[in-house]
Design an enzyme around this catalytic site. Structure first.
Site, PDB file in Angstrom:
ATOM      1  N   HIS A  99      45.415  47.493  43.815  1.00  0.00           N
ATOM      2  CA  HIS A  99      44.374  47.490  42.779  1.00  0.00           C
ATOM      3  C   HIS A  99      44.399  48.808  41.989  1.00  0.00           C
ATOM      4  O   HIS A  99      44.629  49.865  42.563  1.00  0.00           O
ATOM      5  CB  HIS A  99      43.014  47.314  43.467  1.00  0.00           C
ATOM      6  CG  HIS A  99      41.868  47.016  42.552  1.00  0.00           C
ATOM      7  ND1 HIS A  99      41.357  47.924  41.669  1.00  0.00           N
ATOM      8  CD2 HIS A  99      41.106  45.893  42.414  1.00  0.00           C
ATOM      9  CE1 HIS A  99      40.328  47.396  41.019  1.00  0.00           C
ATOM     10  NE2 HIS A  99      40.172  46.156  41.447  1.00  0.00           N
ATOM     11  N   ASP A 111      44.006  38.786  47.759  1.00  0.00           N
ATOM     12  CA  ASP A 111      42.694  38.234  47.414  1.00  0.00           C
ATOM     13  C   ASP A 111      42.681  37.458  46.108  1.00  0.00           C
ATOM     14  O   ASP A 111      41.795  36.644  45.861  1.00  0.00           O
ATOM     15  CB  ASP A 111      41.621  39.332  47.390  1.00  0.00           C
ATOM     16  CG  ASP A 111      41.844  40.376  46.313  1.00  0.00           C
ATOM     17  OD1 ASP A 111      42.947  40.440  45.730  1.00  0.00           O
ATOM     18  OD2 ASP A 111      40.903  41.152  46.058  1.00  0.00           O
ATOM     19  N   ASN A 112      43.638  37.710  45.232  1.00  0.00           N
ATOM     20  CA  ASN A 112      43.765  36.970  43.967  1.00  0.00           C
ATOM     21  C   ASN A 112      45.107  37.307  43.343  1.00  0.00           C
ATOM     22  O   ASN A 112      45.881  38.090  43.891  1.00  0.00           O
ATOM     23  CB  ASN A 112      42.623  37.311  42.993  1.00  0.00           C
ATOM     24  CG  ASN A 112      42.309  38.778  42.873  1.00  0.00           C
ATOM     25  OD1 ASN A 112      41.259  39.244  43.336  1.00  0.00           O
ATOM     26  ND2 ASN A 112      43.207  39.555  42.277  1.00  0.00           N
ATOM     27  N   ARG A 140      36.486  37.329  49.248  1.00  0.00           N
ATOM     28  CA  ARG A 140      36.137  37.949  50.522  1.00  0.00           C
ATOM     29  C   ARG A 140      34.957  37.250  51.198  1.00  0.00           C
ATOM     30  O   ARG A 140      34.863  37.202  52.419  1.00  0.00           O
ATOM     31  CB  ARG A 140      35.873  39.443  50.308  1.00  0.00           C
ATOM     32  CG  ARG A 140      37.144  40.174  49.966  1.00  0.00           C
ATOM     33  CD  ARG A 140      36.918  41.516  49.281  1.00  0.00           C
ATOM     34  NE  ARG A 140      38.112  41.862  48.527  1.00  0.00           N
ATOM     35  CZ  ARG A 140      39.191  42.455  49.035  1.00  0.00           C
ATOM     36  NH1 ARG A 140      39.197  42.800  50.310  1.00  0.00           N
ATOM     37  NH2 ARG A 140      40.244  42.711  48.284  1.00  0.00           N
ATOM     38  N   CYS A 171      38.004  39.337  43.626  1.00  0.00           N
ATOM     39  CA  CYS A 171      37.737  40.053  44.876  1.00  0.00           C
ATOM     40  C   CYS A 171      36.567  39.519  45.694  1.00  0.00           C
ATOM     41  O   CYS A 171      36.754  39.001  46.789  1.00  0.00           O
ATOM     42  CB  CYS A 171      37.493  41.529  44.575  1.00  0.00           C
ATOM     43  SG  CYS A 171      38.815  42.337  43.673  1.00  0.00           S
ATOM     44  N   ASP A 190      44.936  43.692  47.676  1.00  0.00           N
ATOM     45  CA  ASP A 190      44.028  43.586  46.536  1.00  0.00           C
ATOM     46  C   ASP A 190      44.796  43.510  45.216  1.00  0.00           C
ATOM     47  O   ASP A 190      45.525  44.456  44.871  1.00  0.00           O
ATOM     48  CB  ASP A 190      43.118  44.816  46.547  1.00  0.00           C
ATOM     49  CG  ASP A 190      41.825  44.612  45.794  1.00  0.00           C
ATOM     50  OD1 ASP A 190      41.726  43.635  45.042  1.00  0.00           O
ATOM     51  OD2 ASP A 190      40.924  45.433  45.958  1.00  0.00           O
ATOM     52  N   ASP A 191      44.633  42.408  44.495  1.00  0.00           N
ATOM     53  CA  ASP A 191      45.221  42.249  43.153  1.00  0.00           C
ATOM     54  C   ASP A 191      46.745  42.192  43.166  1.00  0.00           C
ATOM     55  O   ASP A 191      47.383  42.570  42.182  1.00  0.00           O
ATOM     56  CB  ASP A 191      44.787  43.384  42.225  1.00  0.00           C
ATOM     57  CG  ASP A 191      43.391  43.200  41.663  1.00  0.00           C
ATOM     58  OD1 ASP A 191      42.645  42.367  42.192  1.00  0.00           O
ATOM     59  OD2 ASP A 191      43.031  43.905  40.704  1.00  0.00           O
ATOM     60  N   LYS A 208      44.457  37.000  37.404  1.00  0.00           N
ATOM     61  CA  LYS A 208      43.202  37.200  38.130  1.00  0.00           C
ATOM     62  C   LYS A 208      42.008  36.806  37.261  1.00  0.00           C
ATOM     63  O   LYS A 208      41.942  37.135  36.080  1.00  0.00           O
ATOM     64  CB  LYS A 208      43.105  38.674  38.514  1.00  0.00           C
ATOM     65  CG  LYS A 208      41.750  39.164  38.974  1.00  0.00           C
ATOM     66  CD  LYS A 208      41.799  40.680  39.155  1.00  0.00           C
ATOM     67  CE  LYS A 208      40.441  41.278  39.431  1.00  0.00           C
ATOM     68  NZ  LYS A 208      40.507  42.757  39.540  1.00  0.00           N
ATOM     69  N   HIS A 216      33.269  44.890  49.950  1.00  0.00           N
ATOM     70  CA  HIS A 216      33.014  44.243  48.659  1.00  0.00           C
ATOM     71  C   HIS A 216      32.304  42.895  48.742  1.00  0.00           C
ATOM     72  O   HIS A 216      32.588  41.977  47.985  1.00  0.00           O
ATOM     73  CB  HIS A 216      34.321  44.093  47.864  1.00  0.00           C
ATOM     74  CG  HIS A 216      34.082  44.002  46.385  1.00  0.00           C
ATOM     75  ND1 HIS A 216      35.024  43.517  45.502  1.00  0.00           N
ATOM     76  CD2 HIS A 216      32.996  44.314  45.631  1.00  0.00           C
ATOM     77  CE1 HIS A 216      34.541  43.546  44.270  1.00  0.00           C
ATOM     78  NE2 HIS A 216      33.307  44.031  44.326  1.00  0.00           N
ATOM     79  N   LYS A 248      38.590  47.527  52.553  1.00  0.00           N
ATOM     80  CA  LYS A 248      37.620  47.218  51.495  1.00  0.00           C
ATOM     81  C   LYS A 248      36.683  46.088  51.921  1.00  0.00           C
ATOM     82  O   LYS A 248      37.123  45.039  52.358  1.00  0.00           O
ATOM     83  CB  LYS A 248      38.380  46.836  50.218  1.00  0.00           C
ATOM     84  CG  LYS A 248      37.521  46.314  49.087  1.00  0.00           C
ATOM     85  CD  LYS A 248      38.374  46.080  47.852  1.00  0.00           C
ATOM     86  CE  LYS A 248      37.654  45.249  46.810  1.00  0.00           C
ATOM     87  NZ  LYS A 248      38.436  45.063  45.578  1.00  0.00           N
TER      88      LYS A 248
END
Length: 541
Positions: free
Chosen positions: A224, A330-331, A77, A73, A35-36, A377, A132, A130
């Site tokens: 994240h 994810d990004n 996903r 995010c 994540d991130d 992001k 989301h 996660k």
């Protein structure tokens, strides 16, 4: 003699693989999402951060230079889970309902998940991490095909406690659950990255008693924000970032060339105007910023340690010779400063890294994390929407392979279904299902074949727009909405806008973009649906 021994071992591995396929044994699949995390934050993509487990997968497998996500995010996903464009899946904006089907903020029933399809094909479906893609319990993981689930339902959580997150002056609810039951441990008695890794190991151990193949969706919330890490991991990086982001970026870009991840002929993104020179900071400012990066590195490090736990378990249960592992982020790394902005967390009850901290990496270090790419992001420049991709499958993927790839999230579902021999349904539980739009990557992974895509790749996020066709990338940033054109064959840093030089190319591509907009119910003027509270729209642009 040593070379002969290595050749014999490789031949034996290939023979084992061939025997497994001859027996009709379906392969296991593990998809790891972080994540991130920025493009250059793994050792195998240029980083100084200690990531030996993922680096080993890279050395024994394949890396892509170009792999695209959806820049943030929830939209990312939704495409991972369904193989659909985010709008077709119902998450064109975020996990917020903007009143239109393409922007409803949760997965619709016209899109089936990886777990739903693979479960029908006889797979055990496991998830830790996660989610989301919708807060309503009717759409939680166990209701969308997963046999077992542990993790975070929403967008983020603290790493040491299950309390709410104080965002924007309000209270962001944190739901952590396991198989539809709320999960809670005493504050400061656990670390979330370890819990996600440990639950994955537990599920694999339990599943190994079955003859079924498995699909594991392992989705760490690290790195994240909030920046919170274990003291022993932070200690590894004390003093490493005293050199500042200017010097560190040069180090990483140099290493990327040495690794073969970046070609010398390719441009490097220009310095973001908001990133100050490290030497112009005061001593106290430098101390805060270097502490942030020490903690960020520790979070990535701990995530890699937990990948190592999963790899050890895979070997222990004797499934490592018949498993595909794919790793992505994810990004890109974020620009938001959640503890110091105008709309801030209003909570820093302890030093950076502790359970009372609510710091974030911020634009200054994310400028390094996304090297050599532009922006952050949330934006549809390369730094916001590009991820490392590592694919590992012993005996099937040639070791230490680096290719351009130019693949996208929507290609993952067709890849997994192709590998599993799973049938993608036209109808599921009475709902007509959207067709898959991606391309299987099995030819790219196993044979080095290029992806033959019959349509360009398209994006819309928060009014930002982009498309990729061949070497050309068309992109515009909200709210200016002015098309920019880049030749990514030579200018992946997006330094030279060629729109004025090639107006015919802009016209052709923009007409293709409008066709895609109409086919996918994308709102062309984001001002028409922009939520009043969307203070985050500017983040990352």
């Amino acid at each position: 003699m040593k070379k002969i021994k290595i050749a014999f071992i490789l031949l034996l591995a290939i023979m084992v693989q061939q025997q497994l396929y001859a027996q009709g044994k379906k392969p296991n699949i593990i998809l790891i999402v972080v994540d991130d995390m920025g493009y250059s934050d793994l050792g195998s993509y240029g980083s100084e951060i200690h990531t030996p487990n993922l680096d080993r997968l890279a050395a024994q497998g394949l890396r892509l230079k170009e792999f695209y996500n959806n820049a943030i995010c929830a939209p990312t996903r939704s495409s991972i889970l369904t193989g659909q464009d985010q709008h077709k899946a119902g998450i064109g904006y975020f996990d917020v309902d903007l009143g239109l089907p393409a922007y409803q903020g949760y997965l619709n029933r016209e899109s089936v998940t990886l777990a739903e399809v693979l479960k029908q094909d006889g797979y055990s479906t496991l998830m830790s991490g996660k989610w989301h893609v919708g807060n309503d319990s009717l759409g939680w993981p166990n209701q969308r095909g997963f046999d077992k689930f542990f993790g975070i339902i929403g967008g983020a959580a603290n790493y040491f406690n299950t309390g709410y997150m104080p965002l924007g002056g309000g209270k962001y609810p944190v739901i952590i659950e396991e198989n539809n039951k709320r999960w809670h441990k005493p504050d400061d008695s656990y670390y979330m990255t370890d819990e996600i890794g440990d639950h994955a190991v537990k599920y694999l151990d339990e599943q190994s008693k079955s003859d079924k193949p498995f699909f594991l969706y392992l989705t760490f919330n690290a790195p994240h924000w909030p920046l919170q890490a274990l003291p022993e991991d932070i200690a590894k990086y004390k003093g490493r970032y005293n050199i500042g982001w200017d010097s560190l970026r040069k180090e990483r870009i140099k290493k990327q060339v040495e690794l073969g991840i970046r070609d010398l002929s390719q441009t490097v993104a220009l310095r973001d105007a908001d990133v100050p020179n490290w030497d112009n900071l005061t001593y106290d400012e430098q101390q805060l910023w270097k502490s942030k990066m020490e903690v960020y590195a520790a979070m990535v490090d701990r995530m890699d340690q937990n990948v190592g736990k999963v790899l050890e378990e895979l070997k222990k249960i004797k499934k490592d010779d018949n498993t595909l592992i794919v790793f992505i982020s994810d990004n890109g790394a974020p620009a938001e400063d959640v503890a110091h902005g105008k709309i801030h967390a209003a909570r820093n009850l302890g030093p950076v890294g502790t359970s009372g901290s609510f710091e974030s990496q911020g634009k200054n270090w994310s400028f390094v994390s996304n090297s050599p790419l532009r922006s952050f992001k949330g934006a549809l420049y390369e730094g916001g929407m590009s991820s490392p991709l590592i694919a590992w499958f012993p005996g099937r993927i040639k070791p230490n392979t680096i290719v351009t790839g130019t693949a996208h999230l929507v290609d993952l579902a067709p890849t997994f279904y192709d590998l599993a021999g799973a049938k993608y349904p036209a109808v599921y539980n009475g709902h007509k299902i959207n067709p898959l739009i991606g391309k299987s990557l099995t030819g790219l992974f196993f044979k080095g074949e290029p992806i033959n895509r019959d349509k360009p790749l398209f994006w819309e996020l928060w009014g930002n727009r982009a498309m990729r066709e061949g070497k050309w990338k068309l992109v515009s940033a909200f709210p200016t909405n002015q098309w920019e054109l880049y030749d990514l064959d030579v200018d992946r840093g997006e330094t030279t806008n060629l729109a004025a030089k090639y107006p015919d190319v802009v016209k052709k591509l923009s007409l293709e973009y409008l066709t895609w907009v109409n086919e996918n119910n994308v709102v062309l003027d984001f001002n028409l649906i922009k939520p009043k509270s969307a203070v985050d729209i500017k983040i990352g642009q």
